[in-house]
Design an enzyme around this catalytic site. Structure first.
Site, mmCIF file in Angstrom:
data_model
loop_
_atom_site.group_PDB
_atom_site.id
_atom_site.type_symbol
_atom_site.label_atom_id
_atom_site.label_comp_id
_atom_site.label_asym_id
_atom_site.label_seq_id
_atom_site.Cartn_x
_atom_site.Cartn_y
_atom_site.Cartn_z
ATOM 1 N N ARG A 1 0.853 -1.205 0.000
ATOM 2 C CA ARG A 1 0.000 0.000 0.000
ATOM 3 C C ARG A 1 0.882 1.247 0.000
ATOM 4 N NH1 ARG A 1 -5.034 -1.649 3.835
ATOM 5 N NH2 ARG A 1 -6.271 -0.276 2.529
ATOM 6 N N GLN B 1 -1.299 2.831 -5.444
ATOM 7 C CA GLN B 1 -2.656 3.144 -4.960
ATOM 8 C C GLN B 1 -3.743 2.694 -5.926
ATOM 9 O OE1 GLN B 1 -3.005 7.257 -3.810
ATOM 10 N NE2 GLN B 1 -2.217 6.843 -1.761
ATOM 11 N N ASP C 1 -4.721 -0.919 -5.351
ATOM 12 C CA ASP C 1 -5.045 -1.288 -3.973
ATOM 13 C C ASP C 1 -6.498 -1.771 -3.860
ATOM 14 O OD1 ASP C 1 -5.523 -1.441 -1.274
ATOM 15 O OD2 ASP C 1 -4.713 0.533 -0.791
ATOM 16 N N SER D 1 -8.395 -1.266 -0.463
ATOM 17 C CA SER D 1 -9.036 0.046 -0.299
ATOM 18 C C SER D 1 -10.297 0.158 -1.140
ATOM 19 C CB SER D 1 -8.063 1.171 -0.682
ATOM 20 O OG SER D 1 -7.102 1.332 0.323
ATOM 21 N N TYR E 1 -0.838 1.024 10.623
ATOM 22 C CA TYR E 1 -1.995 0.248 11.072
ATOM 23 C C TYR E 1 -2.113 0.301 12.590
ATOM 24 C CZ TYR E 1 -2.819 -1.874 6.551
ATOM 25 O OH TYR E 1 -3.143 -2.081 5.247
HETATM 26 P P1 NAD Z 1 -7.997 -1.977 8.700
HETATM 27 O O1 NAD Z 1 -9.123 -2.475 7.853
HETATM 28 O O2 NAD Z 1 -6.881 -2.876 9.065
HETATM 29 O O3 NAD Z 1 -8.632 -1.428 10.087
HETATM 30 C C1 NAD Z 1 -9.754 -0.589 10.132
HETATM 31 C C2 NAD Z 1 -9.594 0.408 11.270
HETATM 32 O O4 NAD Z 1 -9.812 -0.229 12.526
HETATM 33 C C3 NAD Z 1 -8.229 1.051 11.360
HETATM 34 O O5 NAD Z 1 -8.355 2.451 11.205
HETATM 35 C C4 NAD Z 1 -7.749 0.687 12.762
HETATM 36 O O6 NAD Z 1 -6.970 1.714 13.355
HETATM 37 C C5 NAD Z 1 -9.059 0.479 13.483
HETATM 38 N N1 NAD Z 1 -8.965 -0.258 14.741
HETATM 39 C C6 NAD Z 1 -8.219 -1.344 15.039
HETATM 40 N N2 NAD Z 1 -8.409 -1.717 16.318
HETATM 41 C C7 NAD Z 1 -9.315 -0.865 16.839
HETATM 42 C C8 NAD Z 1 -9.913 -0.727 18.126
HETATM 43 N N3 NAD Z 1 -9.598 -1.542 19.115
HETATM 44 N N4 NAD Z 1 -10.785 0.278 18.334
HETATM 45 C C9 NAD Z 1 -11.102 1.139 17.332
HETATM 46 N N5 NAD Z 1 -10.557 1.068 16.096
HETATM 47 C C10 NAD Z 1 -9.671 0.087 15.855
HETATM 48 O O7 NAD Z 1 -7.375 -0.671 8.116
HETATM 49 P P2 NAD Z 1 -7.507 0.009 6.672
HETATM 50 O O8 NAD Z 1 -8.803 0.698 6.615
HETATM 51 O O9 NAD Z 1 -7.176 -0.964 5.619
HETATM 52 O O10 NAD Z 1 -6.322 1.083 6.749
HETATM 53 C C11 NAD Z 1 -5.887 1.628 7.947
HETATM 54 C C12 NAD Z 1 -4.963 2.796 7.703
HETATM 55 O O11 NAD Z 1 -4.217 2.628 6.526
HETATM 56 C C13 NAD Z 1 -5.700 4.096 7.496
HETATM 57 O O12 NAD Z 1 -4.953 5.088 8.118
HETATM 58 C C14 NAD Z 1 -5.653 4.326 6.039
HETATM 59 O O13 NAD Z 1 -5.777 5.685 5.695
HETATM 60 C C15 NAD Z 1 -4.294 3.795 5.732
HETATM 61 N N6 NAD Z 1 -4.122 3.424 4.311
HETATM 62 C C16 NAD Z 1 -3.069 3.911 3.611
HETATM 63 C C17 NAD Z 1 -2.904 3.602 2.272
HETATM 64 C C18 NAD Z 1 -1.765 4.125 1.459
HETATM 65 O O14 NAD Z 1 -1.726 3.947 0.298
HETATM 66 N N7 NAD Z 1 -0.801 4.752 2.017
HETATM 67 C C19 NAD Z 1 -3.797 2.783 1.659
HETATM 68 C C20 NAD Z 1 -4.868 2.275 2.404
HETATM 69 C C21 NAD Z 1 -5.015 2.590 3.743
#
Ligand code: NAD
Length: 437
Positions: free
Chosen positions: A119, A124, A127, A130, A224
């Site tokens: 990621r 992107q 991905d 996402s 994460y």
């Molecule tokens: P994910 O599906 O693994 O998790 C979903 C959310 O659950 C996360 O935000 C996590 O912090 C939250 N979470 C975990 N435990 C928790 C708890 N106990 N209580 C409350 N919330 C909790 O994550 P995702 O949506 O795939 O991505 C997470 C991060 O990655 C985000 O910041 C997103 O912006 C970032 N991201 C970056 C890129 C990139 O290209 N750089 C791409 C995709 C996602």
């Protein structure tokens, strides 16, 4: 070269890996596109549409293809029908698919897993985690609004004022932020909580209130979340309880990579919710954020209806398929050179997504889980001590030492090492913090 679009065989799957309007992107790259009959039917893409777009609809699609694209991994039976050296691109949950990965290795198939695409900014457009989370997040908010037997928005009418619904979202990653944005657009008052510090600003940027539980944040590597300790989990539940009791709709989307979903809400907490309230648990199929939620079902806990998510992106198969197909087009473009499918395994994205190739398992954590720890390198024999030969005062030459120009270097190639490191990171961390912009 031929690319085949597989008909999905997973129960309840409605998506398809390629949509008719993107077929020309593949033919422009130099591929002939074959489609298994009925592949797009459940996403409302009839065979005729693929044929009109320039694809060939045939039962022999898989048997003839150099590359097979799917949403879900092919079953082992279907893998056996592929040509020698064929490639598959699909979601492939390596942690729970050891038998399949073993077959892919043994049949000499090159397999790429969409959830392992790093990621990073450059990838992107590839991905799929996402793109599918976007669909899930939207769908969760719509389900909550549909189940709730009251308005989401504020209504001020001559007959009186109707107060807006109070929505709480737990987990503000890609899906959670989309759920927040959708609930806001529908006019609800939204509050959200996530364990990552960065999430608070993202929640506010969606127009919602970030709940501050005054607990330490849990930043894992790669942007994460980290898993909670039992003690932290208890304090979080206690602090969240009043917010949940006050919500008309609760939407949970929390996940920790490589782990079952964290349990955030107990049945006792749901029992405190008001009559008519709804709970939507996107994480139901990965363990559940809400105690008692059941994937694919609505159950009643106390006064609340609790909806458990089950392959949620498949519930909006048209847009989910189109976004996924676009992810594949981007990845295939990266892997194509002069009309030939030629993935460059030195490329971080290609190496990161690779699971098997040339009879080997390339994804190191999966290889180790299936084949055991890598064999230790042969110990280097210590050369017998030799007498230094005087050359000139102050200089020593050791007989038998390899010359720097002719001796073989035992150091691993830095590119191979980088690719292997990138693969290692995929175990838990499929994205690069540096690039999380
Ligand atoms: P994910 O599906 O693994 O998790 C979903 C959310 O659950 C996360 O935000 C996590 O912090 C939250 N979470 C975990 N435990 C928790 C708890 N106990 N209580 C409350 N919330 C909790 O994550 P995702 O949506 O795939 O991505 C997470 C991060 O990655 C985000 O910041 C997103 O912006 C970032 N991201 C970056 C890129 C990139 O290209 N750089 C791409 C995709 C996602």
């Amino acid at each position: 070269m031929k690319i085949a679009v597989a008909r999905e065989t997973r129960e309840g799957e409605s998506r398809v890996a390629m949509v008719p309007e993107l077929v020309s992107k593949l033919t422009d790259l130099g591929y002939e596109v074959l489609v298994e009959p009925g592949a797009g039917a459940r996403a409302e893409y009839a065979d005729d549409l693929y044929a009109e777009a320039g694809a060939v609809v045939t039962d022999e699609a898989l048997a003839e293809a150099d590359v097979v694209i799917g949403v879900n991994a092919l079953t082992s039976d279907r893998v056996r029908s592929l040509r020698d050296g064929a490639t598959t691109l699909s979601f492939l949950p390596v942690n729970t698919s050891h038998d399949l990965v073993t077959d892919l290795r043994d049949y000499g198939i090159t397999a790429f897993a969409m959830e392992l695409v790093p990621r990073i900014s450059r990838a992107q457009s590839m991905d799929a985690l996402s793109s599918q989370s976007l669909v899930s997040g939207y769908r969760c908010a719509i389900v909550a609004a549909g189940l709730l037997r009251r308005f989401f928005p504020l209504n001020m009418t001559a007959a009186g004022t109707v107060q807006p619904a109070q929505v709480v979202v737990l987990g503000a990653g890609v899906a959670g932020l989309q759920a927040i944005a959708t609930a806001k657009r529908l006019g609800a008052v939204v509050q959200a909580y996530d364990v990552r510090a960065a999430a608070a600003e993202e929640i506010r940027s969606m127009g919602a209130k970030a709940i501050d539980l005054e607990l330490e944040t849990l930043e894992g590597a790669g942007g994460y979340a980290r898993e909670m300790t039992e003690e932290r989990a208890e304090r979080q539940k206690e602090a969240l309880a009043p917010y949940i009791a006050n919500a008309d709709a609760l939407i949970t989307t929390a996940a920790v990579p490589g782990r079952t979903a964290p349990l955030l809400v107990t049945a006792a907490m749901v029992e405190q919710m008001k009559p008519g309230s709804v709970v939507v648990d996107l994480a139901a199929e990965t363990g559940g954020n809400v105690e008692g939620s059941v994937p694919g079902q609505i159950v009643r806990i106390g006064h609340a209806q609790v909806w458990g998510g089950d392959n949620v992106p498949s519930q909006m198969p048209g847009p989910a398929s189109k976004l996924y197909a676009q992810n594949l087009v981007s990845l295939l473009t990266l892997m194509t050179s002069e009309g030939e499918f030629a993935p460059d395994f030195e490329d971080e994205v290609v190496a990161g997504a690779a699971v098997t190739h040339g009879g080997r398992i390339l994804h190191e954590p999966t290889r180790e889980a299936i084949e055991g720890p890598a064999e230790a390198e042969e110990p280097v024999e210590t050369p017998p001590p030799v007498e230094p030969v005087e050359t000139s005062p102050g200089f020593e030459t050791v007989a038998g030492a390899p010359s720097s120009t002719t001796g073989e270097s035992s150091a691993p190639s830095s590119t191979t090492e980088a690719a292997s490191a990138a693969r290692d990171e995929q175990l838990d961390l499929p994205f690069d913090q540096e690039d999380d912009k």
